[in-house]
Design an enzyme around this catalytic site. Structure first.
Site, PDB file in Angstrom:
ATOM      1  N   ARG A  55       0.834  -1.216   0.000  1.00 14.24           N
ATOM      2  CA  ARG A  55       0.000   0.000   0.000  1.00 14.24           C
ATOM      3  C   ARG A  55       0.867   1.264   0.000  1.00 14.24           C
ATOM      4  NH1 ARG A  55      -3.116   2.879   3.696  1.00 14.24           N
ATOM      5  NH2 ARG A  55      -2.207   1.710   5.420  1.00 14.24           N
ATOM      6  N   LYS A  56       2.161   1.102  -0.295  1.00 12.99           N
ATOM      7  CA  LYS A  56       3.064   2.247  -0.389  1.00 12.99           C
ATOM      8  C   LYS A  56       2.936   2.865  -1.781  1.00 12.99           C
ATOM      9  CE  LYS A  56       6.301   0.459   3.051  1.00 12.99           C
ATOM     10  NZ  LYS A  56       7.647  -0.092   3.311  1.00 12.99           N
ATOM     11  N   THR A  57       1.813   3.543  -1.975  1.00 13.12           N
ATOM     12  CA  THR A  57       1.489   4.127  -3.275  1.00 13.12           C
ATOM     13  C   THR A  57       1.413   5.647  -3.162  1.00 13.12           C
ATOM     14  OG1 THR A  57      -0.847   3.778  -2.763  1.00 13.12           O
ATOM     15  CG2 THR A  57       0.232   2.090  -4.088  1.00 13.12           C
TER      16      THR A  57
END
Length: 291
Positions: free
Chosen positions: A139-141
């Site tokens: 979820r490191k977007t």
């Protein structure tokens, strides 16, 4: 690969419109200079990569009245060759509209293709080592750009992992510290997530993993282990709990293309990589009006 466009949510075209709004908030001065004469522009790929982001590129130009014709399919690998550039697509429309869509479309395509390229490289590494587990994104977007980045991960051939906080319940160190224990955190999560949502717990030791398994976690994330350490811990857990509890084991924490191979243990089901979407090199493209 088959088209993934049908996966996109109903609001994705609004996001494309917002890119155009951001880039031209008032007057299009350059567009005034070139006018509305019908022109053809060619999209060139200028670095080795995997093509990703085709629906978004198409929609940028669709919204401003231009037509795109592709010479490659999404998911294709390409090389610029001896000329340093490969013709990837043709865009036709009024000159000012071609230039209006140029930068938003290229910025998106460069990043999406960079993510797909990194994902494909990790997929090949998995295949080379004959590992049966899953390569997953995280979820490191980029805020506001997640749909493109998750889409590009799929085009590259990896698992997108959870889409957002509502997709799965992941309990990390802060959740555990705030509730006092892994057991308390899992119990509270299950009380609101019900049977439909899986619960994943970040664990820093085998003892924490045991507690999470007993509490009913579905996925055990072994965080920041080294290669031999994750293999030994995962093997112990799978042996210890065989026939008693069902769970998956995920490895995470600082994994890269360069260091991932030792983590590809048959006892590990998933490896997740923040580097699929963070710090990824973009693929260079240019759009040139034919003259």
């Amino acid at each position: 690969m088959s088209s993934l466009e049908h996966l996109l949510p109903t609001n994705w075209k609004k996001q494309v419109a917002s890119w155009l709004d951001e880039d031209t908030p008032t007057f299009d001065y350059g567009g005034f200079v070139v006018g509305d004469e019908e022109k053809v522009a060619y999209l060139f790929g200028k670095a080795n990569g995997v093509l990703a982001g085709v629906p978004f590129f198409n929609e940028v130009f669709n919204q401003i009245g231009c037509k795109v014709e592709w010479y490659l399919k999404e998911g294709d690998e390409f090389e610029p060759g001896p000329t340093g550039r490969l013709k990837v697509a043709k865009v036709t429309g009024p000159a000012r509209k071609l230039l209006l869509g140029e930068r938003p479309a290229l910025n998106m395509l460069a990043r999406a293709s960079g993510i797909a390229t990194r994902a494909r490289a990790l997929l090949k590494l998995k295949q080379e080592h004959k590992w049966d587990g899953l390569i997953a994104a995280t979820r490191k977007t980029t805020p506001g750009f997640r749909i493109v980045e998750k889409y590009a991960s799929l085009v590259g051939g990896v698992d997108p992992h959870r889409m957002d906080l509502s997709s799965m319940i992941m309990l990390k160190d802060n959740h555990i510290w705030a509730t006092g224990s892994i057991t308390n955190a899992v119990k509270q999560a299950r009380s609101v997530g019900g049977f439909a949502l899986k619960i994943e717990v970040e664990c820093r030791s085998e003892a924490e993993a045991d507690e999470a398994i007993l509490a009913g976690a579905d996925i055990i994330m072994l965080d920041n282990f080294d290669g031999p350490g994750i293999h030994a811990c995962a093997a112990n857990l799978k042996s210890k709990w065989a026939g008693k509890h069902r769970f998956l084991i995920e490895g995470s924490g600082g994994l890269t293309l360069e260091n991932a191979a030792p983590f590809m243990s048959r006892e590990v089901d998933i490896l997740s990589f923040g580097c699929i979407t963070q710090g990824v090199p973009h693929i260079d493209f240019s759009l040139k009006v034919d003259h």
